[in-house]
Design a protein around this motif. Structure first.
Motif, PDB file in Angstrom:
ATOM      1  N   VAL A  50      31.518  30.751  38.687  1.00  0.00           N
ATOM      2  CA  VAL A  50      32.281  30.516  37.462  1.00  0.00           C
ATOM      3  C   VAL A  50      32.113  31.628  36.436  1.00  0.00           C
ATOM      4  O   VAL A  50      32.929  31.745  35.525  1.00  0.00           O
ATOM      5  N   THR A  51      31.086  32.447  36.590  1.00  0.00           N
ATOM      6  CA  THR A  51      30.882  33.529  35.629  1.00  0.00           C
ATOM      7  C   THR A  51      31.496  34.853  36.074  1.00  0.00           C
ATOM      8  O   THR A  51      31.388  35.844  35.364  1.00  0.00           O
ATOM      9  N   LEU A  52      32.152  34.857  37.233  1.00  0.00           N
ATOM     10  CA  LEU A  52      32.807  36.079  37.693  1.00  0.00           C
ATOM     11  C   LEU A  52      33.941  36.472  36.749  1.00  0.00           C
ATOM     12  O   LEU A  52      34.672  35.610  36.260  1.00  0.00           O
ATOM     13  N   ASN A  53      34.085  37.749  36.526  1.00  0.00           N
ATOM     14  CA  ASN A  53      35.200  38.274  35.734  1.00  0.00           C
ATOM     15  C   ASN A  53      36.403  38.363  36.661  1.00  0.00           C
ATOM     16  O   ASN A  53      36.497  39.263  37.491  1.00  0.00           O
ATOM     17  N   LYS A  54      37.330  37.436  36.504  1.00  0.00           N
ATOM     18  CA  LYS A  54      38.481  37.329  37.411  1.00  0.00           C
ATOM     19  C   LYS A  54      39.423  38.534  37.325  1.00  0.00           C
ATOM     20  O   LYS A  54      40.276  38.717  38.176  1.00  0.00           O
ATOM     21  N   GLU A  55      39.277  39.346  36.279  1.00  0.00           N
ATOM     22  CA  GLU A  55      40.144  40.513  36.127  1.00  0.00           C
ATOM     23  C   GLU A  55      39.664  41.711  36.948  1.00  0.00           C
ATOM     24  O   GLU A  55      40.386  42.688  37.098  1.00  0.00           O
ATOM     25  N   VAL A  56      38.455  41.620  37.481  1.00  0.00           N
ATOM     26  CA  VAL A  56      37.903  42.697  38.301  1.00  0.00           C
ATOM     27  C   VAL A  56      38.189  42.383  39.767  1.00  0.00           C
ATOM     28  O   VAL A  56      37.900  41.285  40.243  1.00  0.00           O
ATOM     29  N   GLU A  57      38.776  43.341  40.465  1.00  0.00           N
ATOM     30  CA  GLU A  57      39.190  43.127  41.857  1.00  0.00           C
ATOM     31  C   GLU A  57      38.029  42.682  42.749  1.00  0.00           C
ATOM     32  O   GLU A  57      38.189  41.804  43.593  1.00  0.00           O
ATOM     33  N   LEU A  58      36.865  43.262  42.551  1.00  0.00           N
ATOM     34  CA  LEU A  58      35.690  42.920  43.356  1.00  0.00           C
ATOM     35  C   LEU A  58      35.336  41.436  43.236  1.00  0.00           C
ATOM     36  O   LEU A  58      34.795  40.849  44.170  1.00  0.00           O
TER      37      LEU A  58
END
Length: 133
Positions: free
Chosen positions: A66-74
């Motif tokens: 849930v803390t992933l930055n969804k705007e970063v492709e990785l």
């Protein structure tokens, strides 16, 4: 207001003064700790302790998701890996399969080691640029 447990206060202060990268590293370390405890409990045939520690590991993986930055492709790739790890832990819990826990441990260890390197490089850059990285 009463005095809090000094150790508890120290722990809270430790968490609140960490950078996001250091917090992520702490999550990986915690996950490895709980996976290790789950394996020991599995070996000892202690189903309750195994289940609790696998669930704690899953909660950490969920927090990482849930803390992933969804705007970063990785992040999309990491999300897929975290989902896979979570499914493997569900199966490990159901089947009492230590090999599945060890597989997840391998992923978490790699992520942890990578984060350690990232933090180290960032600190070096901060040091050489005087904090203007």
């Amino acid at each position: 207001m009463g005095m809090r447990n000094p150790y508890e206060a120290y722990q809270q202060n430790t968490v609140t003064t960490k950078s996001p990268g250091e917090l992520t590293l702490m999550l990986y370390e915690g996950c490895l700790k709980f996976l290790g405890r789950a394996k020991v409990a599995m070996d000892q045939k202690n189903i309750q302790v195994k289940n609790e520690n696998i669930q704690k590991s899953q909660a950490i993986i969920h927090e990482l998701m849930v803390t992933l930055n969804k705007e970063v492709e990785l992040s999309k790739d990491l999300l897929s890996l975290y989902e896979y790890m979570n499914r493997q832990l569900i199966q490990a819990n159901i089947k009492n399969d230590v090999a599945l826990i060890e597989e997840v441990e391998g992923f978490v260890r790699e992520f942890r080691d990578t984060w350690k390197q990232v933090i180290h490089i960032y600190r070096q850059q901060q040091h050489t640029t005087g904090g203007q990285a």
